[in-house]
Motif scaffolding. Sequence first.
Motif, PDB file in Angstrom:
ATOM      1  N   UNK C 164     -12.421 -21.347 -36.772  1.00 19.09           N
ATOM      2  CA  UNK C 164     -13.633 -21.024 -36.030  1.00 19.09           C
ATOM      3  C   UNK C 164     -13.693 -19.550 -35.666  1.00 19.09           C
ATOM      4  N   UNK C 165     -12.598 -19.060 -35.144  1.00 20.88           N
ATOM      5  CA  UNK C 165     -12.618 -17.727 -34.558  1.00 20.88           C
ATOM      6  C   UNK C 165     -12.447 -16.609 -35.594  1.00 20.88           C
ATOM      7  N   UNK C 166     -11.528 -16.801 -36.521  1.00 24.47           N
ATOM      8  CA  UNK C 166     -11.285 -15.732 -37.510  1.00 24.47           C
ATOM      9  C   UNK C 166     -11.762 -16.143 -38.882  1.00 24.47           C
ATOM     10  N   UNK C 167     -12.907 -16.775 -38.888  1.00 21.66           N
ATOM     11  CA  UNK C 167     -13.386 -17.386 -40.117  1.00 21.66           C
ATOM     12  C   UNK C 167     -13.218 -16.514 -41.353  1.00 21.66           C
ATOM     13  N   UNK C 168     -13.506 -15.242 -41.209  1.00 20.46           N
ATOM     14  CA  UNK C 168     -13.484 -14.384 -42.397  1.00 20.46           C
ATOM     15  C   UNK C 168     -12.089 -14.048 -42.889  1.00 20.46           C
ATOM     16  N   UNK C 169     -11.179 -13.898 -41.957  1.00 17.59           N
ATOM     17  CA  UNK C 169      -9.836 -13.470 -42.345  1.00 17.59           C
ATOM     18  C   UNK C 169      -8.878 -14.627 -42.602  1.00 17.59           C
ATOM     19  N   UNK C 170      -9.162 -15.729 -41.973  1.00 19.11           N
ATOM     20  CA  UNK C 170      -8.170 -16.813 -41.994  1.00 19.11           C
ATOM     21  C   UNK C 170      -8.017 -17.426 -43.383  1.00 19.11           C
ATOM     22  N   UNK C 171      -6.780 -17.451 -43.895  1.00 19.42           N
ATOM     23  CA  UNK C 171      -6.543 -18.003 -45.249  1.00 19.42           C
ATOM     24  C   UNK C 171      -6.424 -19.521 -45.190  1.00 19.42           C
ATOM     25  N   UNK C 172      -7.567 -20.172 -45.008  1.00 17.87           N
ATOM     26  CA  UNK C 172      -7.549 -21.618 -44.804  1.00 17.87           C
ATOM     27  C   UNK C 172      -6.886 -22.371 -45.954  1.00 17.87           C
ATOM     28  N   UNK C 173      -7.204 -21.960 -47.169  1.00 16.17           N
ATOM     29  CA  UNK C 173      -6.643 -22.695 -48.320  1.00 16.17           C
ATOM     30  C   UNK C 173      -5.116 -22.613 -48.361  1.00 16.17           C
ATOM     31  N   UNK C 174      -4.629 -21.418 -48.080  1.00 17.74           N
ATOM     32  CA  UNK C 174      -3.167 -21.260 -48.079  1.00 17.74           C
ATOM     33  C   UNK C 174      -2.506 -22.109 -47.013  1.00 17.74           C
ATOM     34  N   UNK C 175      -3.138 -22.149 -45.854  1.00 14.33           N
ATOM     35  CA  UNK C 175      -2.567 -22.938 -44.757  1.00 14.33           C
ATOM     36  C   UNK C 175      -2.566 -24.428 -45.122  1.00 14.33           C
ATOM     37  N   UNK C 176      -3.668 -24.815 -45.693  1.00 16.92           N
ATOM     38  CA  UNK C 176      -3.818 -26.213 -46.117  1.00 16.92           C
ATOM     39  C   UNK C 176      -2.664 -26.575 -47.056  1.00 16.92           C
ATOM     40  N   UNK C 177      -2.440 -25.700 -47.987  1.00 15.08           N
ATOM     41  CA  UNK C 177      -1.386 -25.936 -48.980  1.00 15.08           C
ATOM     42  C   UNK C 177      -0.022 -26.050 -48.303  1.00 15.08           C
ATOM     43  N   UNK C 178       0.253 -25.112 -47.401  1.00 11.95           N
ATOM     44  CA  UNK C 178       1.534 -25.138 -46.702  1.00 11.95           C
ATOM     45  C   UNK C 178       1.698 -26.437 -45.915  1.00 11.95           C
ATOM     46  N   UNK C 179       0.618 -26.870 -45.315  1.00 15.89           N
ATOM     47  CA  UNK C 179       0.706 -28.096 -44.511  1.00 15.89           C
ATOM     48  C   UNK C 179       0.945 -29.306 -45.415  1.00 15.89           C
ATOM     49  N   UNK C 180       0.184 -29.385 -46.495  1.00 15.88           N
ATOM     50  CA  UNK C 180       0.401 -30.493 -47.427  1.00 15.88           C
ATOM     51  C   UNK C 180       1.841 -30.482 -47.954  1.00 15.88           C
ATOM     52  N   UNK C 181       2.325 -29.308 -48.270  1.00 15.15           N
ATOM     53  CA  UNK C 181       3.695 -29.212 -48.786  1.00 15.15           C
ATOM     54  C   UNK C 181       4.720 -29.750 -47.801  1.00 15.15           C
ATOM     55  N   UNK C 182       4.499 -29.364 -46.540  1.00 20.45           N
ATOM     56  CA  UNK C 182       5.454 -29.816 -45.519  1.00 20.45           C
ATOM     57  C   UNK C 182       5.609 -31.341 -45.576  1.00 20.45           C
ATOM     58  N   UNK C 183       4.514 -32.009 -45.930  1.00 24.29           N
ATOM     59  CA  UNK C 183       4.582 -33.470 -45.970  1.00 24.29           C
ATOM     60  C   UNK C 183       4.675 -33.986 -47.392  1.00 24.29           C
TER      61      UNK C 183
END
Lengths: 188, 188, 188, 188
Positions: C164-183
Amino acid sequence: MAPRSDEQFEAMRQNTIQRITHSALQLFSEKGYKNTSVAEIAKRAGISKGLIYNYYDSKEEVLKGVIEGFRSMKDEIVQEGVTIENALDQFFMMIEHQIGFVKMMMSFSLDVNEMPIVEEFVHEKAEEGIQLYTPLLEKIGFEDPETEAWFLSTLLQGTAILTIVSHEDYPLEKMKKKIYQRYKINKA
Amino acid sequence: MAPRSDEQFEAMRQNTIQRITHSALQLFSEKGYKNTSVAEIAKRAGISKGLIYNYYDSKEEVLKGVIEGFRSMKDEIVQEGVTIENALDQFFMMIEHQIGFVKMMMSFSLDVNEMPIVEEFVHEKAEEGIQLYTPLLEKIGFEDPETEAWFLSTLLQGTAILTIVSHEDYPLEKMKKKIYQRYKINKA
Amino acid sequence: MAPRSDEQFEAMRQNTIQRITHSALQLFSEKGYKNTSVAEIAKRAGISKGLIYNYYDSKEEVLKGVIEGFRSMKDEIVQEGVTIENALDQFFMMIEHQIGFVKMMMSFSLDVNEMPIVEEFVHEKAEEGIQLYTPLLEKIGFEDPETEAWFLSTLLQGTAILTIVSHEDYPLEKMKKKIYQRYKINKA
Amino acid sequence: MAPRSDEQFEAMRQNTIQRITHSALQLFSEKGYKNTSVAEIAKRAGISKGLIYNYYDSKEEVLKGVIEGFRSMKDEIVQEGVTIENALDQFFMMIEHQIGFVKMMMSFSLDVNEMPIVEEFVHEKAEEGIQLYTPLLEKIGFEDPETEAWFLSTLLQGTAILTIVSHEDYPLEKMKKKIYQRYKINKA
DNA sequence: CATGAATGAGCTTTCATTCAT
DNA sequence: TATGAATGAAAGCTCATTCAT
């Protein structure tokens, strides 16, 4: 139950607007714009403070509303066949019956309050006066009719202000007569 | 430090009063009474807000002070041997050099209902004018000099207001000439 | 005209309610609850202000209506055979398509202290999350699945707020990937 | 009597400013900016409404004052020889002792209230975080330290929001431990 | 069921005035 | 005498809510 009809709503609106502008004019001319509060306008109009903001965005807009009311009322005079006598009749009619509005406008034009609409209106009126009087004065034989138009305006403005300020002492009828005489108008 | 003498204190007092009334006059005529705050007067006078209340009980008293300043200044003219020419010279001097004060007074006389001192002053001035002009006009042959005095006042008030309001367009010099001519004054 | 049947009336009611909650959700998430007026909601819904009060007793009740709408919508997921992958898919779907609602809820849970329903809803959601994730994480071998559920919630809330806050900078896809990987989820 | 000395005035001013920003921070974080009135801030500060406007031009300026207070407080950390451990210590210190301010800032960054200073501050902080963490994470062997910095930020933001919202249930200590472990920090 | 005019409490802000020093 | 921090009443304006139709 069915909602009110559009006509009903419109009638209510017009009535309220009337009350607002009426009270506002009264108060602005009695006490000045700055010395009149929105609450007072509402009170005198017999409505709530908030309702005013249903019709006008701000106190200044109320003023504009009042002025517009007069603006739309005036164009009748500037007609064909008008004489200097008609013009003066018109002016004295205003002095005698709309002195409140005159006072309000004078008050504003002296207050340097950054109110474009007021300055505009005042300038407009001044210029309109000159442009109305000049040809009429030419017609009755004045050599420099524009200068005479300014002279006449000076007399009329002076009459207005003294009528307002020295109401009790000012010999309005005598002044009126002198002014009419200057333009060879014979009021029995 | 040696204690200041009474004279020194009195001089300081007078100086402070001067600064206050001077700033107040400036601001009242620039922005109007209501739009001028006590803080602004103090600031322009280079003193603190509180000090003003050492000399005046209220903002209204400051205004009275300003008016009194003018009141005490005027009596010089009403002298022996004065002519209508002197009186008009005096008036146009005021229009040309003290227009700020004139504006302020006009503004007040229109605006404020609850300021006895202002109304009083305005009335006083009006009456004074009539009483000054009447004998002068009689002397130069007017049949009904009092009525003519009112006519002259009307002209002068009109001149004042149009000078203030239509400063750019108003042909002040021409009006002046016309007025002088009316009273047979020949300004080369 | 034949009177409308009860079904027709009910359909109209539902339609109106829909329009109200829809507009309210939009506006609350665009501008916040406090910055949205009832008049605006009505305007966007294309109905009159008064009508809103036919369906809801107050602006706060409108908010409750909005929240209830979401409440009743969610239970589908908590089903048999759900996996951690499904749960995460669901979450990111929300982040990507309902960010407005998410933002509104976050905003409320931080802003408003006197709205029991909001706090309740937030608590409920938090607890629901823990209770949903815990068994799923246990199933895939986490030793302390409840603590891990909180860790996961932490990650997801952090993802939401930064989206929400850093919409432009936030690497959402990368985070998503890292989270999926963790599980141990392998998204091609 | 002699007026107060400049030092005395300055001390009074500082004291008052303190009281204002202190109360404002409290109230803004308790109830949100919009839900806090200037009157309340004054009341809690034990001063009059009007006095606030002696120091700040508007309610929004009060907010800026509060934020500036924190802004000027932070630069100490970004020093030589800082480790990821120091950075995390710093963060948790904030969570544990300045949660009110954190809540206020989060609340603002979600409220779309056209407050440049808030958005600026939030962006600044986010970027600062990434730029602080990236080299520290590189130093301890992360292959893609920037992505990890975002992951860490995600965790910290999530921690913050859950601490605020689910204060009673959230196992802050356990999360802290898990986070420290991820970065090989051994807190006995 | 539907309308929008009307209300009034409450908000932010201004400013003449007071007062301790 | 001089200072400016502090007060509080009153202003303009907003908006959730009511109600006659």
